[in-house]
Motif scaffolding. Structure first.
Motif, short mmCIF file in Angstrom:
data_model
loop_
_atom_site.label_atom_id
_atom_site.label_comp_id
_atom_site.label_asym_id
_atom_site.label_seq_id
_atom_site.Cartn_x
_atom_site.Cartn_y
_atom_site.Cartn_z
N GLY A 311 1.30 -1.45 0.24
CA GLY A 311 -0.14 0.14 -0.55
C GLY A 311 1.30 0.96 -0.06
O GLY A 311 1.78 1.29 0.58
N ALA A 312 0.16 2.36 -0.80
CA ALA A 312 0.78 3.29 -0.78
C ALA A 312 1.33 4.62 0.22
O ALA A 312 2.10 4.18 0.54
N GLN A 313 0.11 4.15 1.47
CA GLN A 313 -0.02 5.09 2.82
C GLN A 313 2.48 4.22 3.33
O GLN A 313 2.72 5.04 3.79
N PHE A 314 1.87 3.06 3.63
CA PHE A 314 2.68 2.85 4.72
C PHE A 314 4.67 2.67 3.49
O PHE A 314 4.72 3.41 4.17
N LEU A 315 4.72 2.84 2.12
CA LEU A 315 5.89 2.67 1.61
C LEU A 315 6.25 4.75 1.82
O LEU A 315 7.11 4.93 1.58
N LEU A 316 5.14 5.31 1.94
CA LEU A 316 5.23 6.88 1.78
C LEU A 316 6.01 6.58 3.00
O LEU A 316 6.47 7.93 3.27
N GLU A 317 5.83 6.03 4.69
CA GLU A 317 6.94 6.11 5.92
C GLU A 317 7.90 6.71 5.71
O GLU A 317 8.25 7.01 5.94
N LEU A 318 7.80 5.15 4.83
CA LEU A 318 9.36 4.79 4.97
C LEU A 318 10.18 5.71 3.84
O LEU A 318 11.48 6.00 4.43
N VAL A 319 9.26 6.20 3.37
CA VAL A 319 10.13 7.21 1.68
C VAL A 319 10.85 8.37 2.86
O VAL A 319 12.16 9.13 2.05
N GLY A 320 9.37 8.47 3.26
CA GLY A 320 9.55 9.75 3.96
C GLY A 320 10.59 10.02 4.99
O GLY A 320 11.52 11.03 5.04
N LEU A 321 11.39 8.24 5.80
CA LEU A 321 11.88 8.59 6.17
C LEU A 321 13.66 8.11 5.54
O LEU A 321 14.26 9.47 6.72
N CYS A 322 13.61 7.89 4.54
CA CYS A 322 14.68 7.89 4.04
C CYS A 322 15.05 9.57 3.27
O CYS A 322 15.73 10.18 3.44
N LEU A 323 14.24 10.49 2.66
CA LEU A 323 14.70 12.01 2.56
C LEU A 323 14.93 12.77 3.63
O LEU A 323 16.21 13.59 3.96
N SER A 324 14.24 11.92 4.98
CA SER A 324 14.32 13.02 6.90
C SER A 324 15.71 13.06 6.73
O SER A 324 17.11 13.65 7.29
N ASN A 325 16.48 11.54 5.73
CA ASN A 325 18.38 11.41 6.99
C ASN A 325 19.64 11.38 5.46
O ASN A 325 19.88 10.97 6.46
N PHE A 326 18.79 11.37 4.80
CA PHE A 326 19.22 11.18 3.45
C PHE A 326 20.68 12.59 3.44
O PHE A 326 21.97 12.09 3.77
N THR A 327 20.13 13.79 4.53
CA THR A 327 21.53 14.66 4.19
C THR A 327 22.62 14.74 5.35
O THR A 327 23.89 14.99 5.24
N LYS A 328 22.26 13.33 6.51
CA LYS A 328 22.89 13.16 7.14
C LYS A 328 24.59 12.54 6.76
O LYS A 328 25.46 12.06 7.13
N SER A 329 24.11 11.64 5.38
CA SER A 329 25.22 10.39 5.00
C SER A 329 26.25 11.32 4.01
O SER A 329 26.88 10.63 2.98
N LYS A 330 25.34 12.17 3.00
CA LYS A 330 26.23 13.02 1.98
C LYS A 330 27.27 13.40 1.37
O LYS A 330 27.24 13.92 0.94
N GLY A 331 27.66 14.38 3.07
CA GLY A 331 29.06 15.12 2.25
C GLY A 331 29.93 13.88 2.58
O GLY A 331 30.97 15.18 2.13
N SER A 332 30.38 12.56 2.60
CA SER A 332 32.09 12.60 3.10
C SER A 332 32.12 11.35 1.11
O SER A 332 30.75 11.54 1.25
N ASN A 333 33.10 11.31 1.01
CA ASN A 333 33.58 10.88 -0.23
C ASN A 333 33.54 9.21 -0.20
O ASN A 333 34.05 8.85 -0.82
N SER A 334 33.76 8.92 1.19
CA SER A 334 33.95 6.94 1.38
C SER A 334 33.00 6.19 0.49
O SER A 334 31.82 7.18 -0.46
#
Length: 561
Positions: A311-334
């Motif tokens: 169902g879209a509503q459940f996946l929406l929650e997962l995708v939102g979780l990923c969107l909110s946490n992405f910026t924590k990992s993007k700064g590294s070149n590792s």
């Protein structure tokens, strides 16, 4: 096998035996190449031959298993020879799957067919836990996977060696095995339960549903016991376990993609409690970027395989979780950060292609993250360029109504013009790079957008970007830096130049071409070349005229005029 070679364990000459073992492995490899001739129209003629090959391959597996106990030192040549023979024997047996299928159909899936497959699996699969080499482990589970997918026999759940593998997965004995082999094993065992059986009327879906639920509960039962408080108090202790659980779940879910609806429903019902528990735990792992990579992989697999069932509503929650946490990992070149960004791009591409209206609310955030955070990282890691531009293309292609609503009174008015232009400007900048693959991909993407949505005649594009795109493509053609994609460039240039909504067809093209020629040719030859410039009414004539002009300009430039 040692008897045939005339040696015993006590007087064994390791170098001589190793040579014999390599010779046997070569023979097995050649045997594998001839097996396709034993199926199809030749099945009846060579049935006895095939059974003989099958018998001798099984004897090789049994002999190498006994030999392994006598020479357990991996540095010894005999040990390596043993592994090579085992690998070759299993590879030969793997190619028998089509023959098994034809044999079963010819014999009405008799007891002989059941005994044959059971014997093969019980001979080979126990070696999975005995082998330390990942390549051999992979061959063994590949055999099981092929038998499951090609033959789909009903009796596999009752085969002792298959039951032993189920027990090993539930007990967590394979956590340190080859990651690729374990992934294939998870997929094979899942399909053993959920794939429809061949030529069976009563599929016993309810019983299989229970079996699969028991399998999932056994594998992930300890995960369900972990609480958010446990994670907060001992993050390092639980991180490896969660990584393994997420990878294992991704393996199981991925093999249900493109399968029958009933199979997907069984997988979804069994994993849903586990996934819901993970959603509760994941915010407490935000400090560990390694977990975020696994979260992205798992979420991407879920979106691809089970989006309808979950169902879209459940996946929406997962995708939102990923969107909110992405910026924590993007700064590294590792390498971990690069993989994280790669998986995040893949996830966002799946999300923007999703037709469900509930996902369209993510569009502004995805555009913002793509043009700022992801683009910034891609400029430092060009290996991600192609997948990044696929995301931008998908943002326009699958969300065209975000910029040009279908029911708008003025269908030529661009609603989110700033974002629309920003995406296309990034496309334009990519054409000035030196990456052949990116340029070819993006030129084709622009043509695709025009074919589907008439991009080149939209007023916003005409006013702000059309002239610039024509100039960039002309520069590529005249410079001769990308001759291998001249045809794609010429096709796109013709579509740009031939915009039928202009009051003067081809005006942008002729103006841009004139400006380019003025910049490279002196006045004494400029008029001669300009007199040959035309805007023909068809693509073939346009390309011929363009080639003539390009060749003449190159001639003058090379002559130093």
């Amino acid at each position: 096998m040692s008897h045939c070679l005339g040696v015993t364990v006590r007087n064994i000459d390791s170098e001589v035996l190793s040579k014999h073992l390599r010779d046997i492995a070569t023979i097995l490899h050649l045997t594998q190449l001839t097996l396709p001739s034993l199926v199809g129209d030749h099945f009846n003629t060579h049935q006895d031959t095939a059974q003989g090959v099958l018998y001798h391959c099984m004897k090789c597996v049994q002999a190498t298993s006994r030999l392994r106990g006598k020479c357990s030192d991996p540095s010894w040549g005999v040990y390596r020879g043993h592994s090579q023979i085992l690998e070759s024997s299993v590879c030969v047996l793997s190619t028998f799957t089509q023959w098994f299928l034809q044999f079963g159909n010819a014999n009405n899936h008799s007891q002989l067919y059941t005994n044959m497959i059971t014997s093969v699996l019980d001979t080979v699969l126990p070696s999975f836990e005995q082998q330390k080499e990942g390549r051999v482990q992979q061959c063994i589970v590949d055999l099981l996977y092929k038998v499951v997918v090609v033959c789909r026999p009903q009796f596999l759940l009752s085969v002792p060696s298959v039951q032993a593998l189920f027990g090993g997965c539930v007990a967590g004995r394979y956590a340190l095995y080859s990651r690729s082999a374990v992934a294939t094993l998870h997929k094979a065992l899942t399909l053993v339960i959920v794939l429809p059986w061949q030529q069976v009327q009563d599929q016993k879906w309810e019983t299989r549903d229970q079996h699969f639920e028991q399998f999932i509960n056994g594998m992930f039962g300890s995960l369900l016991q972990i609480t958010a408080g446990d994670v907060d108090s001992s993050l390092e202790l639980h991180t490896p376990a969660l990584s393994f659980y997420l990878s294992s779940l991704a393996d199981i879910v991925s093999c249900s993609a493109h399968r029958e609806t009933k199979s997907k429903q069984i997988v979804c019902r069994a994993i849903l409690p586990v996934v819901r528990h993970l959603v509760v735990l994941l915010p407490h792992f935000q400090k560990d970027s390694r977990i975020f990579e696994h979260v992205l992989s798992f979420t991407t697999v879920l979106c691809d395989a089970l989006r309808v069932q979950l169902g879209a509503q459940f996946l929406l929650e997962l995708v939102g979780l990923c969107l909110s946490n992405f910026t924590k990992s993007k700064g590294s070149n590792s390498e971990v950060a690069r993989t994280t960004v790669e998986k995040f791009i893949e996830l966002l591409t799946n999300v923007v292609r999703e037709p469900s209206p509930i996902f369209k609310g993510f569009t502004p955030d995805i555009i913002n993250i793509s043009l700022k955070d992801i683009r910034e990282y891609v400029e430092r890691s060009e290996s991600l360029s192609c997948s990044f531009y696929v995301l931008l293309h998908s943002l326009l292609d699958f969300n065209w109504s975000y910029f040009y609503p279908r029911n708008a009174a003025d269908r030529e008015h661009c609603l989110n013009e700033e974002s629309f232009l920003a995406i296309l400007q990034v496309f334009g900048a990519s054409l000035m790079k030196s990456d052949f693959n990116v340029i070819k991909q993006n030129v084709i993407a622009l043509t695709d957008l025009n074919d589907k949505h008439e991009l080149f005649i939209k007023q916003t594009f005409v006013v702000h970007l059309k002239g610039n795109f024509i100039a960039v493509i002309l520069n590529l053609l005249f410079s001769g830096s990308m001759p291998i994609i001249d045809e794609e460039l010429e096709d796109t240039l013709y579509e740009l130049a031939n915009s039928h909504k202009e009051p003067n067809r081809g005006a942008f093209y002729l103006d841009a071409l004139s400006k380019y020629l003025v910049s490279v040719l002196p006045p004494n030859v400029l008029s001669t070349v300009l007199s040959k410039v035309e805007m023909p009414s068809n693509a073939a004539s346009f390309k011929i005229n363009l080639k003539c002009v390009v060749n003449e300009v190159k001639f003058y430039v090379n002559c130093g005029v």
